[in-house]
Design an enzyme around this catalytic site. Structure first.
Site, PDB file in Angstrom:
ATOM      1  N   GLY A 191       0.780  -1.228   0.000  1.00  0.00           N
ATOM      2  CA  GLY A 191       0.000   0.000   0.000  1.00  0.00           C
ATOM      3  C   GLY A 191       0.811   1.277   0.000  1.00  0.00           C
ATOM      4  O   GLY A 191       1.866   1.365  -0.619  1.00  0.00           O
ATOM      5  N   SER A 192       0.294   2.255   0.711  1.00  0.00           N
ATOM      6  CA  SER A 192       0.784   3.635   0.675  1.00  0.00           C
ATOM      7  C   SER A 192       2.240   3.762   1.102  1.00  0.00           C
ATOM      8  O   SER A 192       2.733   3.004   1.934  1.00  0.00           O
ATOM      9  CB  SER A 192      -0.094   4.476   1.595  1.00  0.00           C
ATOM     10  OG  SER A 192       0.513   5.704   1.875  1.00  0.00           O
ATOM     11  N   SER A 193       2.883   4.815   0.570  1.00  0.00           N
ATOM     12  CA  SER A 193       4.242   5.154   0.988  1.00  0.00           C
ATOM     13  C   SER A 193       4.254   5.751   2.391  1.00  0.00           C
ATOM     14  O   SER A 193       5.300   5.996   2.951  1.00  0.00           O
ATOM     15  CB  SER A 193       4.847   6.145   0.007  1.00  0.00           C
ATOM     16  OG  SER A 193       4.070   7.326  -0.029  1.00  0.00           O
ATOM     17  N   GLY A 194       3.064   5.972   2.951  1.00  0.00           N
ATOM     18  CA  GLY A 194       2.970   6.444   4.332  1.00  0.00           C
ATOM     19  C   GLY A 194       3.130   5.313   5.341  1.00  0.00           C
ATOM     20  O   GLY A 194       2.829   5.488   6.516  1.00  0.00           O
TER      21      GLY A 194
END
Lengths: 148, 420
Positions: free
Chosen positions: A69-72
């Protein structure tokens, strides 16, 4: 006379983040999303179709295939550390930049590249000691075996 | 840098990058000058946390969160082509988004600090539409999974999915671990995806991406079959979806993407680890999965612009809304970058959408900013990525369909989308 012996299993892998920690295992076969997949304030998985939806990894040894998923990802786990809701240690199979950076900033002892698949060996509820520096994970099975 | 000869900030940044590189198992660094991240930004929670624990200035947050340092260090100007990705609220419509004056003032301060340190304020998840388009082969350090997959796959530039801490450290050092997508041998396909159903519309491309991400997780798919020629919007929706349901950071479409002139080149003459088929049945299942959070056909919010809308998409929304009125009590928000909005303003699109009762907003989106029109229970979305995240983050129902389905829902207040 029968005795009850707890089963111990040792897994050997590679250091990702050093340090030692131990705790109860929380195991999932689903990859985990960081940002948008967990609530960093409580360490709870929130992803709609995730098998751990509603379950918190706070103070657990998180055993999982890896990150997605997200790079966060790193920032979400970093925030969980600040909110005291991070896992105590991480044990995983697939290396990605998300999980490498996430494990570093979570400052959780972490190991990967094992001689056996941790997802097959470790079950939720097992007691797991992670020695990040040596890359050794010691598992005490929750189910004790009876020996005659 | 690690010895502190270039100052304490670069020392801390290098220390973090060394720990990160060791965690990856990387042996060296690669030089990067194109860096996209979210340096120093903080929500009020983070700001207040650090305020209570030693100091809440921009420098405090940057040192202690971005550089994972236990002490605050002076933050020098960055070098290279550095930009700030999405932010937390629209700089003008923040009150409509439910943000407090305190939060807005804090955001303005952060933004001024970003500029002062030599970082371009792009405030978007699509930097490639707002002035930062890398070149083929360029080594980058980018955050934002949808931008990363675009950068690798469509442009042929090279970046891993970096995080906030690694991009901030790279802005100070110009280095990133030489691992993964920076290396030739890592960029080849692993899984073959055979598409046996026509994939034409933007919605179709989003569904295919969502299916593939779930099927291959963090691997590299090579897609062949009944595909029309994807334009930028289709690539944007496909890649964003694949990076959400899985961890796809690069894909190849044979004859379309720059490192896949043939099947042999895409796979480097190796055999695929697996072959996955996408046919009518798979398409139907993805559609149902993306609509599994929708029950009530009474839609009160339509959100467009995930990833941030291109000028063409804003123009299409304006065309569909021209001379019409969004139903009472419903809201339509369309998100884009400030750069693209200025072009939308110039072309009259922003006004057309506003006259119909919708708003074109910048910097953020409902998932990033955790913001909804007041009282929202059911949202309609044209982005598989946003459907993946928004219901989980905000606890609302969601419908997924075409842009037309969504605009129809805004005009009538009812969801009437279906798989066609």
């Amino acid at each position: 006379m029968s005795t009850i012996t707890p089963t111990k299993v040792i897994l050997r892998g590679r250091k990702v983040v050093g340090g030692c920690a131990e705790g109860e295992a929380l195991v999932t076969r689903d990859t985990i999303s960081g940002w948008g997949g967990i609530d960093p304030m409580t360490g709870t998985v929130i992803e709609t179709h995730h098998e751990l939806r509603g379950v918190s990894f706070k103070d657990k040894v998180l055993v999982f295939p890896g990150a997605k998923g997200s790079s966060g990802w790193s920032a979400a786990f970093h925030l969980a550390r600040i909110a005291n809701a991070a896992p105590k240690a991480m044990v995983f199979n697939v290396m990605t930049t998300k999980i490498a950076l996430g494990a570093v900033v979570t400052r959780a002892p972490s190991v990967t590249d094992f001689d056996q698949d941790p997802l097959s060996v470790i079950q939720t509820g097992d007691w797991v000691k992670v020695d990040g520096d040596r890359g050794v994970v010691e598992i005490t099975k929750a189910e004790v075996t009876k020996k005659a | 840098m690690l010895d502190g000869a270039e100052g304490p900030a670069r020392q801390k940044a290098m220390d973090l990058l060394v720990r990160y590189g060791e965690a990856l198992g990387a042996e060296r660094f690669v030089d990067v000058s194109n860096i996209a991240g979210v340096p120093g930004s903080s929500t009020l929670f983070l700001h207040n946390y650090y305020k209570e624990h030693g100091g809440g200035s921009f420098e405090d947050v940057f040192s202690r969160f971005d550089l994972d340092s236990d002490e605050t260090v002076p933050f020098p100007k960055v070098g290279g082509n550095c930009c700030h990705l999405q932010g937390g609220m629209d700089p003008e419509l923040w009150a409509e988004q439910g943000m407090s004056l305190e939060a807005f003032a804090h955001q303005q301060q952060d933004e001024a600090e970003v500029r002062r340190h030599g970082i371009q304020v792009l405030k978007t998840c699509t930097p490639y539409l707002a002035g930062n388009m890398p070149a083929f082969g360029e080594h980058c350090a980018w955050m934002e999974s949808s931008a990363v997959v675009f950068c690798n796959s469509v442009v042929g530039a090279r970046t891993n999915t970096e995080g906030r801490e690694s991009t901030s450290a790279a802005m100070l050092t110009g280095k990133i671990p030489d691992w993964g997508f920076h290396r030739d041998d890592y960029r080849h396909g692993t899984h073959l995806v055979q598409v046996d159903v026509a994939v034409e519309s933007v919605m179709d491309w989003g569904m295919l991406g969502y299916f593939i991400g779930d099927a291959v997780q963090e691997n590299i798919p090579v897609v062949v079959g009944k595909l029309g020629q994807p334009d930028l919007i289709r690539h944007k929706h496909f890649g964003a979806a694949a990076a959400s349901s899985g961890g796809v950071e690069m894909y190849h479409i044979v004859g379309v993407t720059p490192e896949a002139a043939s099947l042999e080149i895409a796979f480097d003459s190796k055999k695929p680890m697996a072959t996955i088929r996408y046919g009518p049945e798979e398409r139907r299942r993805v559609y149902e999965s993306l609509n599994s959070n929708g029950r009530d056909a009474n839609v009160d919010y339509v959100m467009l612009g995930c990833p941030h809308a291109s000028i063409e998409q804003i123009g299409e929304a304006a065309r569909l809304l021209a001379g019409k009125k969004i139903k009472d009590g419903r809201s339509l928000w369309m998100f884009t970058s400030r750069a693209v909005k200025s072009v939308a303003d110039l072309n009259g699109f922003t006004k057309t959408i506003r006259d119909a009762g919708g708003l074109v907003m910048t910097d953020t989106c409902s998932a990033i900013g955790r913001m909804l029109p007041k009282g929202t229970k059911v949202v309609a979305l044209d982005s598989a990525k946003q459907v993946h995240y928004l219901p989980a983050i905000m606890g609302i129902e969601a419908w997924f369909g075409t842009t037309e389905d969504c605009i129809h829902a805004a005009l009538t207040g009812r969801w009437a989308g279906e798989l066609r």
